[in-house]
Design an enzyme around this catalytic site. Structure first.
Site, PDB file in Angstrom:
ATOM      1  N   THR A 154     -16.513   1.769   1.667  1.00  0.00           N
ATOM      2  CA  THR A 154     -15.076   2.035   2.050  1.00  0.00           C
ATOM      3  C   THR A 154     -15.222   3.468   1.858  1.00  0.00           C
ATOM      4  OG1 THR A 154     -14.230   1.967  -0.379  1.00  0.00           O
ATOM      5  CG2 THR A 154     -14.094  -0.117   1.018  1.00  0.00           C
ATOM      6  N   TYR A 160     -12.379   6.423 -14.523  1.00  0.00           N
ATOM      7  CA  TYR A 160     -12.257   5.255 -13.734  1.00  0.00           C
ATOM      8  C   TYR A 160     -13.047   4.062 -14.448  1.00  0.00           C
ATOM      9  CZ  TYR A 160     -13.601   2.422  -9.503  1.00  0.00           C
ATOM     10  OH  TYR A 160     -13.605   1.503  -8.598  1.00  0.00           O
ATOM     11  N   ASP A 181       4.666   2.041  -5.434  1.00  0.00           N
ATOM     12  CA  ASP A 181       3.421   2.556  -6.144  1.00  0.00           C
ATOM     13  C   ASP A 181       3.396   1.669  -7.247  1.00  0.00           C
ATOM     14  OD1 ASP A 181       2.004   3.785  -8.108  1.00  0.00           O
ATOM     15  OD2 ASP A 181       3.055   5.531  -8.143  1.00  0.00           O
ATOM     16  N   LYS A 222     -11.565   0.578 -15.466  1.00  0.00           N
ATOM     17  CA  LYS A 222     -12.173  -0.775 -14.895  1.00  0.00           C
ATOM     18  C   LYS A 222     -12.473  -1.629 -16.022  1.00  0.00           C
ATOM     19  CE  LYS A 222     -11.624  -0.154 -10.571  1.00  0.00           C
ATOM     20  NZ  LYS A 222     -10.254  -0.888  -9.976  1.00  0.00           N
ATOM     21  N   ASN A 233      -5.254  -5.073  -6.548  1.00  0.00           N
ATOM     22  CA  ASN A 233      -6.704  -4.263  -5.890  1.00  0.00           C
ATOM     23  C   ASN A 233      -6.395  -2.514  -5.559  1.00  0.00           C
ATOM     24  OD1 ASN A 233      -9.130  -4.158  -3.657  1.00  0.00           O
ATOM     25  ND2 ASN A 233      -7.094  -3.329  -2.820  1.00  0.00           N
ATOM     26  N   ASP A 271       0.757  -1.284   0.090  1.00  0.00           N
ATOM     27  CA  ASP A 271      -0.147   0.008  -0.030  1.00  0.00           C
ATOM     28  C   ASP A 271       0.706   1.258   0.029  1.00  0.00           C
ATOM     29  OD1 ASP A 271      -3.110   0.250   0.668  1.00  0.00           O
ATOM     30  OD2 ASP A 271      -1.952   2.176   0.689  1.00  0.00           O
TER      31      ASP A 271
HETATM   32  N1  LIG Z   1     -15.555  -0.074  -2.460  1.00  0.00           N
HETATM   33  C1  LIG Z   1     -16.307  -0.439  -3.638  1.00  0.00           C
HETATM   34  O1  LIG Z   1     -17.620  -0.825  -3.369  1.00  0.00           O
HETATM   35  C2  LIG Z   1     -15.703  -0.718  -4.945  1.00  0.00           C
HETATM   36  C3  LIG Z   1     -16.502  -0.793  -6.114  1.00  0.00           C
HETATM   37  C4  LIG Z   1     -15.739  -1.077  -7.250  1.00  0.00           C
HETATM   38  C5  LIG Z   1     -14.569  -1.312  -7.458  1.00  0.00           C
HETATM   39  N2  LIG Z   1     -13.619  -1.156  -6.164  1.00  0.00           N
HETATM   40  C6  LIG Z   1     -12.315  -1.306  -6.326  1.00  0.00           C
HETATM   41  O2  LIG Z   1     -11.732  -1.993  -5.180  1.00  0.00           O
HETATM   42  C7  LIG Z   1     -10.522  -1.484  -4.972  1.00  0.00           C
HETATM   43  C8  LIG Z   1     -10.478  -1.380  -3.423  1.00  0.00           C
HETATM   44  O3  LIG Z   1     -10.946   0.088  -3.255  1.00  0.00           O
HETATM   45  P1  LIG Z   1     -11.641   0.237  -1.743  1.00  0.00           P
HETATM   46  O4  LIG Z   1     -13.058   0.768  -1.927  1.00  0.00           O
HETATM   47  O5  LIG Z   1     -10.773  -0.930  -0.786  1.00  0.00           O
HETATM   48  O6  LIG Z   1     -10.748   1.764  -1.744  1.00  0.00           O
HETATM   49  P2  LIG Z   1      -9.716   2.360  -0.450  1.00  0.00           P
HETATM   50  O7  LIG Z   1      -9.457   3.871  -0.826  1.00  0.00           O
HETATM   51  O8  LIG Z   1     -10.155   2.082   0.791  1.00  0.00           O
HETATM   52  O9  LIG Z   1      -8.452   1.357  -0.809  1.00  0.00           O
HETATM   53  C9  LIG Z   1      -7.643   1.654  -1.816  1.00  0.00           C
HETATM   54  C10 LIG Z   1      -6.153   1.533  -1.458  1.00  0.00           C
HETATM   55  O10 LIG Z   1      -5.417   1.597  -2.457  1.00  0.00           O
HETATM   56  C11 LIG Z   1      -4.239   2.351  -1.973  1.00  0.00           C
HETATM   57  N3  LIG Z   1      -3.290   2.878  -3.256  1.00  0.00           N
HETATM   58  C12 LIG Z   1      -3.973   3.835  -4.077  1.00  0.00           C
HETATM   59  N4  LIG Z   1      -3.104   4.057  -4.998  1.00  0.00           N
HETATM   60  C13 LIG Z   1      -1.955   3.221  -4.815  1.00  0.00           C
HETATM   61  C14 LIG Z   1      -0.832   2.871  -5.444  1.00  0.00           C
HETATM   62  N5  LIG Z   1      -0.492   3.608  -6.641  1.00  0.00           N
HETATM   63  N6  LIG Z   1       0.045   1.901  -5.113  1.00  0.00           N
HETATM   64  C15 LIG Z   1      -0.313   1.224  -4.104  1.00  0.00           C
HETATM   65  N7  LIG Z   1      -1.241   1.383  -3.167  1.00  0.00           N
HETATM   66  C16 LIG Z   1      -2.284   2.472  -3.694  1.00  0.00           C
HETATM   67  C17 LIG Z   1      -4.420   3.432  -1.200  1.00  0.00           C
HETATM   68  O11 LIG Z   1      -3.560   3.743  -0.250  1.00  0.00           O
HETATM   69  C18 LIG Z   1      -5.848   2.528  -0.417  1.00  0.00           C
HETATM   70  O12 LIG Z   1      -5.235   2.178   0.822  1.00  0.00           O
HETATM   71  C19 LIG Z   1     -10.172  -0.360  -6.046  1.00  0.00           C
HETATM   72  O13 LIG Z   1      -9.342  -0.890  -7.202  1.00  0.00           O
HETATM   73  C20 LIG Z   1     -11.429   0.208  -6.270  1.00  0.00           C
HETATM   74  O14 LIG Z   1     -11.319   0.949  -7.513  1.00  0.00           O
HETATM   75  C21 LIG Z   1     -14.164  -0.750  -5.001  1.00  0.00           C
END
Ligand SMILES: NC(=O)c1ccc[n+]([C@@H]2O[C@H](COP(=O)([O-])OP(=O)(O)OC[C@H]3O[C@@H](n4cnc5c(N)ncnc54)[C@H](O)[C@@H]3O)[C@@H](O)[C@H]2O)c1
Length: 311
Positions: A204, A170, A72, A174, A99, A37
């Site tokens: 989240t 986004y 990253d 995706k 993720n 992360d």
């Molecule tokens: N929450 C939802 O309902 C939902 C729906 C569809 C897709 N998603 C996808 O699920 C995944 C997780 O999302 P989430 O909701 O847990 O969000 P979140 O913001 O809680 O977690 C995402 C994490 O990714 C880390 N991050 C960001 N850029 C980064 C990088 N360049 N390198 C390494 N780490 C990095 C952030 O520090 C964060 O801790 C994402 O890909 C998001 O697009 C989430």
């Protein structure tokens, strides 16, 4: 729960939200986890080692093994370092869960180049770069005659597969990840690697930023708990799932919907070049009332088999 003892997993963006739950569940199933992360803000700014380290501490407190990584995922060399860290620390790599993600929502007419580029970089390149380095390792193992049971689990989104207003950057990334999954699945099958993707739904910081506060139910099953997404990850990592690849799973609470990919649709054909007038007549005949995408929430309701209240 399938036993993943002896397997080594990388989970990107595992310091918070859905990724954190994946890391905890994989560790609970016996896997050793590299908790990646960057510790960025939701918009992808800044860096903080604390979230990844906290998840490592949680895994260790529960008796598991984990190490933090702060690279990253959108940095090609950084992704290579992350894969090397797994190999140098634990001697192998079995599972890569892509993720990590950010959002910079904006209507298309107002979107800046920076908003477009940064979101495409973290999601699309952030899936390509770790997968590319992990795949090179698995190919080497396979060529050396080792039995590979590699797993790549990508993260798409309802926004990408159904389309959400305000998220061309986004959603395009995706949708790209869903396409990337199909091709990577075809290419990596020969090395013993499966590639699947998820379209999750969970409470989240990301969803609360887009949809507002999502309250927890006072009692009963919490369908928006990010922990609901992890079981499909653990299941796909089991040895028994070695022949399940190239699929995209929509997950909402207890609903798992195996999404249909782009496939052949309504055919109209002739043995000659179409005249535009004739084609227009064909289109009007097929769509007498016009046609347009249905929108994300309607499609999510169908995919989840229930009406969905977000925000
Ligand atoms: N929450 C939802 O309902 C939902 C729906 C569809 C897709 N998603 C996808 O699920 C995944 C997780 O999302 P989430 O909701 O847990 O969000 P979140 O913001 O809680 O977690 C995402 C994490 O990714 C880390 N991050 C960001 N850029 C980064 C990088 N360049 N390198 C390494 N780490 C990095 C952030 O520090 C964060 O801790 C994402 O890909 C998001 O697009 C989430």
């Amino acid at each position: 729960m399938p036993k993943l003892d002896g397997k080594v997993a990388i989970v990107t963006g595992a310091g918070r939200g859905i990724g954190r739950e994946h890391a905890l569940a994989l560790a609970e199933a016996g896997a050793t986890v590299v908790v990646n992360d960057l510790g960025a803000t939701l918009a992808g700014e800044g860096a903080d080692a604390t979230p990844a380290q906290q998840v490592v501490s949680e895994i260790e407190a529960a008796g598991g093994t984990a190490v933090a990584n702060g690279d990253d995922v959108a940095d090609f060399a950084g992704a290579e370092r992350m894969v090397k860290q797994a190999l140098e620390t634990y001697g192998r790599l079995d599972i890569l869960v892509n993720n990590a993600g950010i959002t910079r929502d904006r209507m298309l007419v107002n979107m800046s180049e920076e908003e477009w580029d940064s979101v495409l970089a973290v999601h699309l390149k952030g899936h390509f770069a770790p997968t590319r380095h992990a795949a090179a390792y698995w190919r080497e193992q396979s060529k050396a005659g080792d039995e590979v049971r590699g797993r790549v689990i990508n993260t798409s989104s309802p926004s990408g597969v159904f389309g959400n207003v305000g998220q061309t950057n986004y959603g395009a990334a995706k949708a790209g990840i869903a396409g990337f999954t199909i091709i990577a699945a075809q290419e990596l099958a020969r090395y013993g690697v499966t590639v699947n993707c998820l379209a999750p739904n969970a409470r989240t910081r990301m969803t609360e930023a887009s949809f507002g506060e999502i309250p927890k139910p006072d009692e009963g099953f919490d369908a928006m708990d990010p922990a609901n997404i992890a079981p499909i990850v653990v299941a796909l990592c089991a040895d028994e799932a070695q022949d399940i690849t190239g699929q995209c799973f929509f997950i909402y609470g207890g609903a798992v919907n195996i999404l249909r990919p782009w496939d052949a649709g309504g055919l109209f054909a002739q043995d000659d070049k179409w005249d535009a007038d004739e084609l227009l007549a064909q289109l009007r005949e097929r769509f007498p009332g016009g046609v347009a995408p249905e929108g994300m929430v309607a499609q999510m309701g169908k995919a989840g088999g229930q009406s969905l209240q977000v925000g």
